[in-house]
Structure formats: C-alpha cells, structure tokens
Enzyme design. Sequence first.
Site, PDB file in Angstrom:
ATOM      1  N   MET A 139      29.125 -54.513  11.960  1.00 32.75           N
ATOM      2  CA  MET A 139      30.064 -53.675  12.690  1.00 32.75           C
ATOM      3  C   MET A 139      29.893 -52.184  12.432  1.00 32.75           C
ATOM      4  O   MET A 139      30.275 -51.362  13.255  1.00 32.75           O
ATOM      5  CB  MET A 139      31.484 -54.081  12.321  1.00 32.75           C
ATOM      6  CG  MET A 139      32.471 -53.796  13.398  1.00 32.75           C
ATOM      7  SD  MET A 139      33.950 -54.744  13.074  1.00 32.75           S
ATOM      8  CE  MET A 139      35.163 -53.485  13.190  1.00 32.75           C
ATOM      9  N   ASP A 170      37.020 -63.670   6.070  1.00 35.00           N
ATOM     10  CA  ASP A 170      35.579 -63.560   5.800  1.00 35.00           C
ATOM     11  C   ASP A 170      35.341 -63.288   4.316  1.00 35.00           C
ATOM     12  O   ASP A 170      34.489 -62.495   3.944  1.00 35.00           O
ATOM     13  CB  ASP A 170      34.948 -62.462   6.657  1.00 35.00           C
ATOM     14  CG  ASP A 170      33.426 -62.572   6.728  1.00 35.00           C
ATOM     15  OD1 ASP A 170      32.893 -63.687   6.508  1.00 35.00           O
ATOM     16  OD2 ASP A 170      32.762 -61.554   6.999  1.00 35.00           O
ATOM     17  N   LYS A 179      33.175 -45.536   6.233  1.00 33.68           N
ATOM     18  CA  LYS A 179      32.640 -46.548   7.150  1.00 33.68           C
ATOM     19  C   LYS A 179      32.786 -46.049   8.583  1.00 33.68           C
ATOM     20  O   LYS A 179      33.865 -45.643   8.993  1.00 33.68           O
ATOM     21  CB  LYS A 179      33.369 -47.878   6.983  1.00 33.68           C
ATOM     22  CG  LYS A 179      32.795 -48.983   7.846  1.00 33.68           C
ATOM     23  CD  LYS A 179      33.432 -50.324   7.502  1.00 33.68           C
ATOM     24  CE  LYS A 179      32.796 -51.460   8.276  1.00 33.68           C
ATOM     25  NZ  LYS A 179      33.370 -52.762   7.881  1.00 33.68           N
TER      26      LYS A 179
END
Length: 177
Positions: free
Chosen positions: A25, A137, A43
């Site tokens: 991502m 996850d 990020k």
Amino acid sequence: LLRIEPGTLVGGVYRVIGPLGSGSMGVVLLAQDESLDRRVAIKFIHSSLDSDDFKERFTSEARAMARVSHPNVLQIYAFGEHDGARYFAMEFIEGQTLEQWLAASDSFPDIDVAVGILDGVCAGLEAIHAAETVHRDLKPGNVLLDAAMRPHIADLGLAMLCREDPVTRPELVGTPA
C-alpha cells in the site's frame, strides 16, 4: 511510484533522511522531526493507488492507529498531504521485525524472551480490541522489536472498526500464509 528525495521537508516539519521499506500500500521513509528533534517514520500511499478506495483505506489506517494508545502499538503523530500524496508520521522503532529476528536465529529463541514478546503482542492486541478495532493482518512482519526486544504492533492498513456496520459481512483480507 512515489519518489521523495532525502532532504525534502514534509508537512513543514519532517526532513526526509531516506527509505525504510515499502509494502503493498505504501512506502515508509525515515525522517527527522525538526520541531521536536526526534526521528519518525513517514508512510506514504503509493501514487499508483490513487483511487478513492485506497485513499479511504489509508485514512482508516491512520484513524485506527490514532484510536489506540499503548506502548506495544505503534503511535501516530500526524496525518497530512504532501504534493498530492497522503502520508502519516508515526513512531520510529529502531530495530527489526519479529519475522527478521526469527529468520536470523539458528535455534529456538530463549523461552523468557519469546514469552516476553508474546506477552507484549497480546497486550497491544488487547488495546487494539479495546478501541473496538480488529487488526486483520497480525503476523511477524507487522511486529517491530526495539533494542530491548519490546514488540510494537504496526501496519493497521487492514484494520476494521467493529462498530462501523454490524450488518455488513466484512470482506476477507490479510496475508493468507
């Protein structure tokens, strides 16, 4: 692919030092917070994922991180946009992932160290659940270990707020292996 050169100032505060890694991502960069004189990780969402769906997923990750305040869950500091790309600044953990640590070992880890890591992961996960969120996850690659071997749960990119829509069945996501 997103390219931000070392030396770039992001958000008027974060001076980019260089890359830390990338995932499906986004890309994560090391930066210096010039206001608070500390290292942070930033990020960015990949520019190839510039759809509304991925932007919303990225925003949801930032919000999921912001809902949790616990020493075993990565802290988020800021959320914003730089040259049209969304980003968030978060705690920088100097160390390695649990996956890297396990792969580097020639034998089974010391039981006390392993139990300490597992205990920290469980405590962090409990805090995430207390914030009415499911990680979806959790895996060794999403657990960062600092120099003291304290685990920090990271990458809430697939997290889901449990109270959002109890009628709709959530999609299956995560890392199957």
